[in-house]
Write an enzyme that holds these catalytic residues in place. Structure first.
Site, mmCIF file in Angstrom:
data_model
loop_
_atom_site.group_PDB
_atom_site.id
_atom_site.type_symbol
_atom_site.label_atom_id
_atom_site.label_comp_id
_atom_site.label_asym_id
_atom_site.label_seq_id
_atom_site.Cartn_x
_atom_site.Cartn_y
_atom_site.Cartn_z
ATOM 1 N N ASN A 156 13.818 -19.668 -31.224
ATOM 2 C CA ASN A 156 13.860 -18.219 -31.009
ATOM 3 C C ASN A 156 14.901 -17.515 -31.867
ATOM 4 O O ASN A 156 14.838 -16.312 -32.049
ATOM 5 C CB ASN A 156 14.098 -17.912 -29.532
ATOM 6 C CG ASN A 156 15.177 -18.757 -28.927
ATOM 7 O OD1 ASN A 156 15.043 -19.981 -28.857
ATOM 8 N ND2 ASN A 156 16.258 -18.138 -28.515
ATOM 9 N N GLN A 184 7.801 -18.344 -28.514
ATOM 10 C CA GLN A 184 7.968 -17.533 -29.719
ATOM 11 C C GLN A 184 6.758 -17.609 -30.658
ATOM 12 O O GLN A 184 6.626 -16.773 -31.547
ATOM 13 C CB GLN A 184 9.222 -17.981 -30.503
ATOM 14 C CG GLN A 184 10.511 -17.500 -29.896
ATOM 15 C CD GLN A 184 10.684 -15.978 -29.944
ATOM 16 O OE1 GLN A 184 10.108 -15.298 -30.796
ATOM 17 N NE2 GLN A 184 11.456 -15.437 -29.030
ATOM 18 N N SER A 204 4.601 -16.512 -23.207
ATOM 19 C CA SER A 204 5.094 -15.332 -22.505
ATOM 20 C C SER A 204 4.466 -14.082 -23.115
ATOM 21 O O SER A 204 4.537 -13.868 -24.326
ATOM 22 C CB SER A 204 6.621 -15.280 -22.655
ATOM 23 O OG SER A 204 7.111 -14.084 -22.106
ATOM 24 N N GLY A 205 3.863 -13.242 -22.266
ATOM 25 C CA GLY A 205 3.100 -12.089 -22.738
ATOM 26 C C GLY A 205 3.897 -11.098 -23.560
ATOM 27 O O GLY A 205 3.401 -10.569 -24.564
ATOM 28 N N HIS A 206 5.157 -10.839 -23.167
ATOM 29 C CA HIS A 206 5.881 -9.753 -23.838
ATOM 30 C C HIS A 206 6.306 -10.096 -25.262
ATOM 31 O O HIS A 206 6.816 -9.239 -25.983
ATOM 32 C CB HIS A 206 7.086 -9.295 -23.000
ATOM 33 C CG HIS A 206 8.279 -10.191 -23.023
ATOM 34 N ND1 HIS A 206 9.389 -9.914 -23.775
ATOM 35 C CD2 HIS A 206 8.543 -11.358 -22.394
ATOM 36 C CE1 HIS A 206 10.296 -10.863 -23.591
ATOM 37 N NE2 HIS A 206 9.805 -11.755 -22.754
ATOM 38 N N CYS A 328 19.098 -12.675 -25.541
ATOM 39 C CA CYS A 328 19.783 -13.077 -24.307
ATOM 40 C C CYS A 328 21.276 -13.202 -24.542
ATOM 41 O O CYS A 328 22.072 -13.067 -23.638
ATOM 42 C CB CYS A 328 19.289 -14.424 -23.800
ATOM 43 S SG CYS A 328 17.548 -14.660 -23.913
HETATM 44 N N1 PLP Z 1 11.554 -19.621 -24.501
HETATM 45 C C1 PLP Z 1 11.792 -19.038 -25.690
HETATM 46 C C2 PLP Z 1 11.709 -19.859 -26.938
HETATM 47 C C3 PLP Z 1 12.129 -17.679 -25.747
HETATM 48 O O1 PLP Z 1 12.381 -17.111 -26.928
HETATM 49 C C4 PLP Z 1 12.208 -16.937 -24.531
HETATM 50 C C5 PLP Z 1 12.598 -15.519 -24.549
HETATM 51 O O2 PLP Z 1 13.213 -15.030 -25.474
HETATM 52 C C6 PLP Z 1 11.916 -17.597 -23.328
HETATM 53 C C7 PLP Z 1 11.602 -18.942 -23.352
HETATM 54 C C8 PLP Z 1 11.958 -16.858 -22.029
HETATM 55 O O3 PLP Z 1 10.802 -16.055 -21.903
HETATM 56 P P1 PLP Z 1 10.752 -14.802 -20.908
HETATM 57 O O4 PLP Z 1 11.574 -13.733 -21.539
HETATM 58 O O5 PLP Z 1 9.309 -14.435 -20.830
HETATM 59 O O6 PLP Z 1 11.277 -15.251 -19.598
#
Ligand code: PLP
Length: 382
Positions: A156, A184, A204-206, A328
């Site tokens: 990510n 990603q 993940s949808g967003h 994050c």
């Molecule tokens: N895994 C990866 C590689 C991510 O980049 C992210 C979010 O940035 C997640 C998991 C977590 O996903 P979510 O934001 O839908 O909880």
């Protein structure tokens, strides 16, 4: 404003917006057997088919979750239980560059007795520079007796694509199951779970056009993992809770649109390559991650003598949204763990910004991104 932080959250696509609007007219609980429940159930099952079509599995192997974090937790915790109870193994092998949703879940299992073996992203290119990729042979060295192997599809922060297929093959030869966090990558590059040979995969949808709060976990048929939450037994007992019809239908729409949009992959890559070429021509600029194995829209870059947070903030003030590493962690002033684990010093790891673009990024956006980053670097350097 120019948005260059798609890896943190992608804009909602047109078809997902339309399905959110039409979804507001829908009511009924998908578990009810009356007409309202059945019509909602039909919408959900259509979306499940769309998710399955995007990642190359069958619809009954798709379980809806609240997003990537929940899907990752479910896969790691459930996969570990499967490894222990069905395979009789309590060894997990994973990389040190996983997202916190995987890494912290694994560390938690470790503190409760699991035997965890970590693999660094140790690959170097011909000039000795870290590429951000793990080496399959490092997994091979640690895989004996493993029950669960976790490796992300693409990182990510760097956008670097990992050797999933090779690692999955090694894992299966060693008798382990494989989980891949593809949050990603799904919707941005073609993914087929059968070709990859993974047993579980999260999305993940967003990250690709659906709203936040909806994701999914693929679990290969015949792998039976236990639920994290207990309740009404929805999603064939794996994920209790009344299903959010509107979000699921928007996820289905985003999957279908992404499937058609894969044609944009090359134009996104071309714009990213233009941005990379221009910015890397600045004195003391370094690309963090592989240029060859990279998500099409992501560029991680550091400039000597320039702090990543200051640079990202300055770009933000000038109307260009970029981030330092992962969203994050941005704002906490701590150098990226991923870049540190690739062997970069704290200056380079703390100086990184992530520029991530998508299919609606225009050429003029790309020029503005370059101009803004270049001017901001010059201003910071004085
Ligand atoms: N895994 C990866 C590689 C991510 O980049 C992210 C979010 O940035 C997640 C998991 C977590 O996903 P979510 O934001 O839908 O909880």
């Amino acid at each position: 404003m120019i948005y260059a932080d798609w890896a943190a959250d992608a804009p909602i696509c047109d078809s997902a917006k339309a399905s959110l609007v039409s979804g507001m007219e829908l009511f009924g609980n998908s578990s009810s057997v009356h007409a309202a429940g059945l019509s909602v159930r039909a919408v959900i099952e259509e979306a499940r088919e769309a998710v399955a079509a995007l990642i190359g599995c069958d619809a009954d192997e798709v379980y809806f979750t609240s997003g990537g974090t929940e899907a990752d937790n479910l896969a790691v915790l459930g996969g570990y239980e499967y490894a222990k109870c069905v395979l009789g193994r309590d060894v997990i092998v994973t990389s040190t560059i996983e997202h916190a949703a995987v890494l912290k879940t694994v560390r938690n299992l470790e503190s409760n007795g699991a035997d965890v073996r970590y693999v660094d992203a140790a690959e170097r290119d011909a000039s000795g520079e870290a590429t951000g990729r793990v080496l399959a042979r490092d997994f091979a060295d640690k895989i004996e007796g493993a029950g669960l192997v976790c490796l992300m599809y693409a990182n990510n922060e760097t956008g670097t694509i990992q050797p999933i297929r090779e690692v999955a093959e090694l894992a299966h030869e060693a008798g382990a199951i494989v989980f891949c966090d593809a949050v990603q990558a799904v919707g941005h590059v073609k993914i087929n779970v059968r070709e990859l040979g993974v047993d579980m995969l999260s999305l993940s949808g967003h990250k690709f056009g659906a709203p936040g709060g909806i994701g999914a976990l693929y679990v290969r048929r015949r792998i039976t993992i236990p639920p994290m939450m207990h309740g009404g037994g929805q999603e064939r007992g794996l994920r209790s809770g009344t299903l959010p019809t509107m979000l699921i239908s928007a996820l289905g729409a985003a999957c279908t649109e992404a499937n058609c949009d894969m044609a944009h992959e090359e134009s996104v890559r071309a714009l990213r390559d233009y941005i990379a070429g221009e910015l890397l021509s600045i004195d003391g600029a370094h690309r963090n991650g592989s240029a060859e194995y990279a998500l099409p829209g992501v560029l991680n870059i550091s400039f000597d003598g320039v702090g990543g947070e200051e640079l990202a903030n300055l770009c933000g003030l000038r109307g260009v949204c970029v981030s330092t590493g992962s969203a994050c962690h941005s704002g906490n002033g701590i150098a990226s763990e991923v870049l540190l684990s690739m062997g970069f010093d704290t200056d380079r790891a703390g100086g990184a910004i992530r520029i991530s673009i998508g299919h609606s990024t225009t050429e003029s956006d790309a020029h503005e991104i370059v101009r803004t980053v270049r001017d901001s670097v010059a201003l910071i350097r004085g």
